[in-house]
Design a protein around this motif. Sequence first.
Motif, PDB file in Angstrom:
ATOM      1  N   HIS A  59      38.702  36.467  40.211  1.00  0.00           N
ATOM      2  CA  HIS A  59      38.699  37.887  39.892  1.00  0.00           C
ATOM      3  C   HIS A  59      38.779  38.703  41.178  1.00  0.00           C
ATOM      4  O   HIS A  59      39.499  39.701  41.244  1.00  0.00           O
ATOM      5  CB  HIS A  59      37.424  38.245  39.114  1.00  0.00           C
ATOM      6  CG  HIS A  59      37.324  39.694  38.787  1.00  0.00           C
ATOM      7  ND1 HIS A  59      38.150  40.305  37.871  1.00  0.00           N
ATOM      8  CD2 HIS A  59      36.512  40.675  39.276  1.00  0.00           C
ATOM      9  CE1 HIS A  59      37.846  41.597  37.796  1.00  0.00           C
ATOM     10  NE2 HIS A  59      36.862  41.844  38.636  1.00  0.00           N
ATOM     11  N   GLU A  60      38.044  38.269  42.202  1.00  0.00           N
ATOM     12  CA  GLU A  60      38.173  38.837  43.536  1.00  0.00           C
ATOM     13  C   GLU A  60      37.725  37.802  44.564  1.00  0.00           C
ATOM     14  O   GLU A  60      36.841  36.992  44.307  1.00  0.00           O
ATOM     15  CB  GLU A  60      37.368  40.129  43.677  1.00  0.00           C
ATOM     16  CG  GLU A  60      35.878  39.983  43.452  1.00  0.00           C
ATOM     17  CD  GLU A  60      35.137  41.291  43.685  1.00  0.00           C
ATOM     18  OE1 GLU A  60      35.528  42.020  44.620  1.00  0.00           O
ATOM     19  OE2 GLU A  60      34.184  41.561  42.955  1.00  0.00           O
ATOM     20  N   LEU A  61      38.368  37.852  45.714  1.00  0.00           N
ATOM     21  CA  LEU A  61      38.081  36.910  46.796  1.00  0.00           C
ATOM     22  C   LEU A  61      38.196  37.659  48.115  1.00  0.00           C
ATOM     23  O   LEU A  61      39.211  38.301  48.389  1.00  0.00           O
ATOM     24  CB  LEU A  61      39.068  35.742  46.758  1.00  0.00           C
ATOM     25  CG  LEU A  61      38.965  34.697  47.873  1.00  0.00           C
ATOM     26  CD1 LEU A  61      37.622  33.977  47.810  1.00  0.00           C
ATOM     27  CD2 LEU A  61      40.113  33.698  47.784  1.00  0.00           C
ATOM     28  N   TYR A 182      41.665  39.697  48.136  1.00  0.00           N
ATOM     29  CA  TYR A 182      42.478  39.593  46.921  1.00  0.00           C
ATOM     30  C   TYR A 182      41.636  40.051  45.746  1.00  0.00           C
ATOM     31  O   TYR A 182      40.426  39.768  45.682  1.00  0.00           O
ATOM     32  CB  TYR A 182      42.947  38.154  46.674  1.00  0.00           C
ATOM     33  CG  TYR A 182      43.533  37.973  45.290  1.00  0.00           C
ATOM     34  CD1 TYR A 182      44.827  38.377  45.011  1.00  0.00           C
ATOM     35  CD2 TYR A 182      42.754  37.446  44.257  1.00  0.00           C
ATOM     36  CE1 TYR A 182      45.363  38.246  43.734  1.00  0.00           C
ATOM     37  CE2 TYR A 182      43.286  37.312  42.973  1.00  0.00           C
ATOM     38  CZ  TYR A 182      44.585  37.714  42.718  1.00  0.00           C
ATOM     39  OH  TYR A 182      45.095  37.592  41.458  1.00  0.00           O
ATOM     40  N   ASP A 183      42.269  40.769  44.814  1.00  0.00           N
ATOM     41  CA  ASP A 183      41.602  41.108  43.557  1.00  0.00           C
ATOM     42  C   ASP A 183      42.622  41.044  42.433  1.00  0.00           C
ATOM     43  O   ASP A 183      43.829  41.226  42.647  1.00  0.00           O
ATOM     44  CB  ASP A 183      40.933  42.486  43.628  1.00  0.00           C
ATOM     45  CG  ASP A 183      41.921  43.606  43.829  1.00  0.00           C
ATOM     46  OD1 ASP A 183      42.547  44.026  42.841  1.00  0.00           O
ATOM     47  OD2 ASP A 183      42.075  44.059  44.988  1.00  0.00           O
ATOM     48  N   ALA A 184      42.124  40.786  41.230  1.00  0.00           N
ATOM     49  CA  ALA A 184      42.997  40.578  40.080  1.00  0.00           C
ATOM     50  C   ALA A 184      43.693  41.852  39.634  1.00  0.00           C
ATOM     51  O   ALA A 184      44.666  41.784  38.867  1.00  0.00           O
ATOM     52  CB  ALA A 184      42.181  39.995  38.922  1.00  0.00           C
ATOM     53  N   ILE A 185      43.225  43.017  40.074  1.00  0.00           N
ATOM     54  CA  ILE A 185      43.840  44.280  39.659  1.00  0.00           C
ATOM     55  C   ILE A 185      45.131  44.527  40.430  1.00  0.00           C
ATOM     56  O   ILE A 185      46.172  44.861  39.853  1.00  0.00           O
ATOM     57  CB  ILE A 185      42.852  45.443  39.856  1.00  0.00           C
ATOM     58  CG1 ILE A 185      41.603  45.220  38.989  1.00  0.00           C
ATOM     59  CG2 ILE A 185      43.517  46.769  39.523  1.00  0.00           C
ATOM     60  CD1 ILE A 185      40.526  46.254  39.191  1.00  0.00           C
ATOM     61  N   SER A 186      45.103  44.375  41.740  1.00  0.00           N
ATOM     62  CA  SER A 186      46.281  44.645  42.568  1.00  0.00           C
ATOM     63  C   SER A 186      47.263  43.485  42.597  1.00  0.00           C
ATOM     64  O   SER A 186      48.443  43.674  42.857  1.00  0.00           O
ATOM     65  CB  SER A 186      45.848  44.971  43.999  1.00  0.00           C
ATOM     66  OG  SER A 186      45.243  43.840  44.597  1.00  0.00           O
TER      67      SER A 186
END
Length: 517
Positions: A59-61, A182-186
């Motif tokens: 989901h985010e890293l 990193y994120d799942a939205i962008s």
Amino acid sequence: MKQRITYIVSDPDTFRPELLDVKHASITLKKVQAAKERKVTIGLGELPEQLAKAFEQWHELHIRWASSKPYPSIPPFISRVTPGLHVFFTPHKAKPTNGQLCDLLHSTFGKELKCSSTSEAATKLPILSERFSMSASSQYYSYVPTLANLVNYVQEKVCGEKKRCKEEVGELLEADYLDVDYDAISHAVVLNAFWSTALDGDSWAETISVPGKGQSVEVGVLMHETRPDPEDIGFGGFLTVLGQDKAPKPTRFQTPTRHYPLSSTSTATSDAETSSLTYSTSFAPPTGLHPTLTLTFPTSPIPPNPTCKLHTHLTLPSYLILDKYQFTDSLFLASHNLKSLHSISGATDLEAPDWVVEQWGSAVLFELAVAEFVEGEDEGENEGKEWNATVPLHLRYLPAAESSHTSVPVPWPVVFWACRAEEGTKMSVNPFDRLHLGYEGLFGPKTRFMHVEPQGGQGKLVEWIDVPVLDLRKAKWVEVGTIGAVIVAFLGLVWVLFGGKSAAKKVESKGEGKKKQ
């Protein structure tokens, strides 16, 4: 792919516009003394398929790597983390990711990382502020002294035969810190690298050009300026977009920031003594199994303003442990110049040896017990006197080795003043701000951090301590002695069970024979 390259000139008096040669698709810097930040945004579709799938599992890293070499902080690049590799992440609830992050870290940063699965190696990240309620949920740390493994991985898996890509990635070997987000939205990976000085240690003499047709690169050459608002940070200089602009545009702007330097040009109420405050970290030898971490300041710290409290954030690998129960005693805290233990998370089992601890370690936040500054008070008696704060630690038992001692690294903690900001919500507009550092979520939304510079011990922001371990060279005699003792005990038991009974029967039979006579 998008790129933003920012140069912050260290001495504005030495900079002249003639040092820049700007064309439509390139810009050449002629010996410009400056710090440099390079930000690259890459869509998942531009990455190799295997690497893109690895990012999609999260989901985010957020990856934060910091060098162990001391470097000067230059506004707006002020924030710090302890040297080594920090990973903050939140997995997808519907996607099992156990072990995949560890595989990715082993491939990119080294197989020696202590990470078998994220559920066991990672720790929960404490979040005390609602402002950071959307922050990552878990944390992992390991001391990684160099980015050599990552550079080799990217050059092989991403660059391929592209010479320019390999050269630009190779510059990361000299970077002071590297961020990967990193994120799942962008659905994009953002890499952010920082160099406090030029690669040759003097000045930047390089040409930046557009990587391909239809692409652009944002380049800014800026100088730090004073500003009327004490909670903002100001810049002036030149901006250009290669591939679009034909000439650099003069610019001047200011932005609120969460992280401030301790200098008279960046804070409203700092004096010479406060702005020159630094700290160093050491362990008194011999450390033994109960080392004491010492933070040394050249003089007694003075708060920049009444709302500021001095804190230190420690990142302790699994072989180091802190006994939280010791720090519930106010007298014990006072004897070490500590005010309170604000937060501790991670591996806190006091009895477990290191080889059975699955978690990476623990993170600790202390508030230091500095004296309150009283206006008009005579400061002469404390001038030139060092001020220390100490943190008692404990070492876990380490695996046996072919020596009586082994050396383990202990990264320096970060030290900062946590102060109250008037307009905390405006900080989100800062294009240079860094989040996910491991300690911002432990404070309120209207908090600004004024960082204290580390001095650097022998050119390193890490201490190596000797730990006593079982010497396998001498343990052989213990093994032989143990086996001998077991054999003797076994023979003695056999004699008691069998030899003793037969002897007793002989005595009994002799006694019966005498009675018959």
